[in-house]
Write an enzyme that holds these catalytic residues in place. Structure first.
Site, PDB file in Angstrom:
ATOM      1  CB  SER A 124      -0.913   0.007   1.234  1.00 36.75           C
ATOM      2  OG  SER A 124      -0.159  -0.074   2.423  1.00 36.75           O
ATOM      3  CD  GLN A 126       3.139   1.010   4.130  1.00 41.67           C
ATOM      4  OE1 GLN A 126       3.820   0.806   5.128  1.00 41.67           O
ATOM      5  NE2 GLN A 126       2.518   0.038   3.449  1.00 41.67           N
ATOM      6  CG  HIS A 128       5.344   3.591   9.036  1.00 46.94           C
ATOM      7  ND1 HIS A 128       4.364   2.614   8.910  1.00 46.94           N
ATOM      8  CD2 HIS A 128       6.314   3.266   8.158  1.00 46.94           C
ATOM      9  CE1 HIS A 128       4.759   1.728   8.009  1.00 46.94           C
ATOM     10  NE2 HIS A 128       5.930   2.102   7.535  1.00 46.94           N
ATOM     11  CE  LYS A 151       6.548  -0.501  10.704  1.00 49.19           C
ATOM     12  NZ  LYS A 151       5.475  -1.109   9.915  1.00 49.19           N
ATOM     13  CD  GLU A 153       9.288   1.317   7.025  1.00 50.61           C
ATOM     14  OE1 GLU A 153       8.629   0.719   7.896  1.00 50.61           O
ATOM     15  OE2 GLU A 153       8.958   1.342   5.828  1.00 50.61           O
ATOM     16  CG  HIS A 288       7.079   4.176   2.621  1.00 50.43           C
ATOM     17  ND1 HIS A 288       6.722   4.899   3.732  1.00 50.43           N
ATOM     18  CD2 HIS A 288       7.021   2.871   3.005  1.00 50.43           C
ATOM     19  CE1 HIS A 288       6.459   4.075   4.744  1.00 50.43           C
ATOM     20  NE2 HIS A 288       6.639   2.834   4.315  1.00 50.43           N
ATOM     21  NE  ARG A 307      -2.025  -1.283   5.147  1.00 46.15           N
ATOM     22  CZ  ARG A 307      -2.170  -1.657   6.407  1.00 46.15           C
ATOM     23  NH1 ARG A 307      -3.132  -1.113   7.150  1.00 46.15           N
ATOM     24  NH2 ARG A 307      -1.362  -2.556   6.935  1.00 46.15           N
ATOM     25  CE  LYS A 313      -3.440  -5.891   4.849  1.00 45.01           C
ATOM     26  NZ  LYS A 313      -2.133  -5.990   5.556  1.00 45.01           N
TER      27      LYS A 313
END
Length: 430
Positions: A124, A126, A128, A151, A153, A288, A307, A313
């Protein structure tokens, strides 16, 4: 602060059995790096029809790792299925394995989560949340947002890896608005014109505000309008003599996610291709979507995702569009810093984690010096032997996941070429 031998009485590595996630975007059967690792780690065969997407190593409750407590588990194989001692509960009973500074900062838990991803089709679009937004979302929707942590990453390519990350430059965005009439139709002439009239004298805040308005308008577009726009785009593309790389990508995404606004959003984003050993770093509130390939992923311990496209979802378009940083331009690709001739270190600007990549030729050896925090080692390929604090050697091979306490020097010797990754607390923290 403990000395280098302060925790050596723990004596040995803790071998882990780790969780696997099967999502529809994962690679199928033996094509998946995740499947190969999971199979040897758990002793369970690969199902040729299953999509193996993620291999989780850490303490997060959504995908816990389990401590292997007997030799019988190693011989017979055992899969983390909700039975046995989780790494989280083992750490809670042995908190000193974290080291005093990690324990003081983050309590009795690992501050990082370590994963392997095998991506066959786009994840997706998305982002964070940062800590403040994560706490609010967790309090209001705990069934959706499982924790209150941020989050940030990092994705480190194992194979060639493709992703969409962040927004293109303002010049590229203007080119998109000129060359993709379907976007102008979707967002309306007024929103498009606001961006097209921006110039080099406009301040950064004004530029970001205009891009935010444009992107929010796009992501909020009616589904029927999106479907119509994509139909026009496909028809127009058939008439072109030459198709750009981005147009090819958008066509591919449309086949994966028909009538999805995220397909068109790809025009707004940087298209990045990583070679093995290259990495991307993504902070909180950065847009991203991973597209294809296999990667190591490390992050702060969280599972929060917001998302807005390329997914069946739950979507939260309003929250995603309001939270983004709207930084424009290409992202830096990390090559890692050489530790020695076999090891490169990837240190993002986040204190929770860093990753080492070790490629060890057959018959070679290297040492990971004792550090003040815990580490998780993953053997991605090959065979060899490992020692902790100069104790008895242990045989290691593909799929082995080892937890090493703080203040543990780890030695590695290879019997075949060995590909190994270490995740730990970022050295800048100490």
């Amino acid at each position: 602060m403990e000395g280098n031998g302060g925790l050596s009485k723990m004596g040995r590595f803790q071998r882990l059995r780790c969780s696997v996630k099967e999502y529809d975007w994962g690679k199928i059967g033996s094509d998946s790096v995740v499947a190969g690792l999971c199979s040897v780690n758990s002793g369970v065969g690969i199902d040729p029809k299953k999509a193996y997407a993620e291999f989780w190593m850490g303490t997060h409750e959504s995908g816990p790792s389990f401590v292997v407590e007997s030799e019988r588990d190693l011989v017979n194989g055992w899969c983390g299925n909700g039975e046995g001692v989780t790494l989280k509960s083992w750490i809670e009973k042995n908190p000193n394995v974290l080291g005093s500074e990690v324990l003081r900062k983050w309590g009795g838990d690992l501050p990082f989560l370590f994963k392997v991803l095998s991506v066959a089709k786009a994840l997706s679009i998305q982002a964070h949340p940062d800590k403040s937004l994560a706490r609010r979302l967790h309090e209001s929707q705990p069934d959706v947002y499982k924790d209150g942590n941020h989050k940030p990453e990092m994705a480190l390519a194992i194979t060639e890896f493709e992703a969409l990350c962040g927004f293109v430059s303002i010049e590229e965005l203007k080119d998109v608005l000129h060359s993709v009439p379907e976007i102008r139709e979707l967002v309306g002439a007024a929103y498009a014109e606001q961006v097209l009239t921006l110039n080099c004298h406009d301040d950064e805040d004004k530029v970001k505000t205009m891009v935010k308005s444009l992107f929010t308008q796009l992501m909020s577009a009616d589904k029927e309008m999106v479907s119509c726009a994509l139909s026009k785009f496909k028809s127009r593309l058939k008439l072109k003599d030459e198709v750009t790389v981005k147009e090819q990508l958008v066509s591919q995404l449309e086949r994966q996610y028909p009538d999805d606004v995220g397909v068109i959003a790809a025009f707004f984003m940087n298209y990045v291709k990583l070679k093995p050993g290259q990495a991307l770093c993504l902070g909180a509130n950065e847009l991203h979507a991973y597209l294809f390939g296999d990667c190591i992923e490390c992050m702060a311990t969280s599972d929060n995702v917001i998302r807005a496209g390329l997914t069946p979802k739950k979507r939260d378009v309003q929250t995603l569009c309001s939270m983004l940083t709207y930084k424009l331009g290409s992202l830096d690709i990390l090559e890692g810093s050489p530790v020695n001739k076999y090891v490169r270190k990837y240190s993002p600007p986040y204190e929770e984690f860093e990753v080492d990549r070790c490629i060890l030729p057959a018959g070679a050896s290297t040492t990971f010096p004792a550090i003040l925090g815990p580490s998780i080692f993953l053997v991605a390929n090959g065979e060899g032997r490992a020692t902790m604090c100069s104790r008895k050697e242990e045989i290691i091979s593909k799929g082995d996941v080892l937890f090493a306490p703080a203040n543990s020097q780890v030695g590695i010797k290879s019997e075949t070429e060995l590909e190994l990754y270490r995740a730990g607390v970022n050295g800048r923290f100490f």
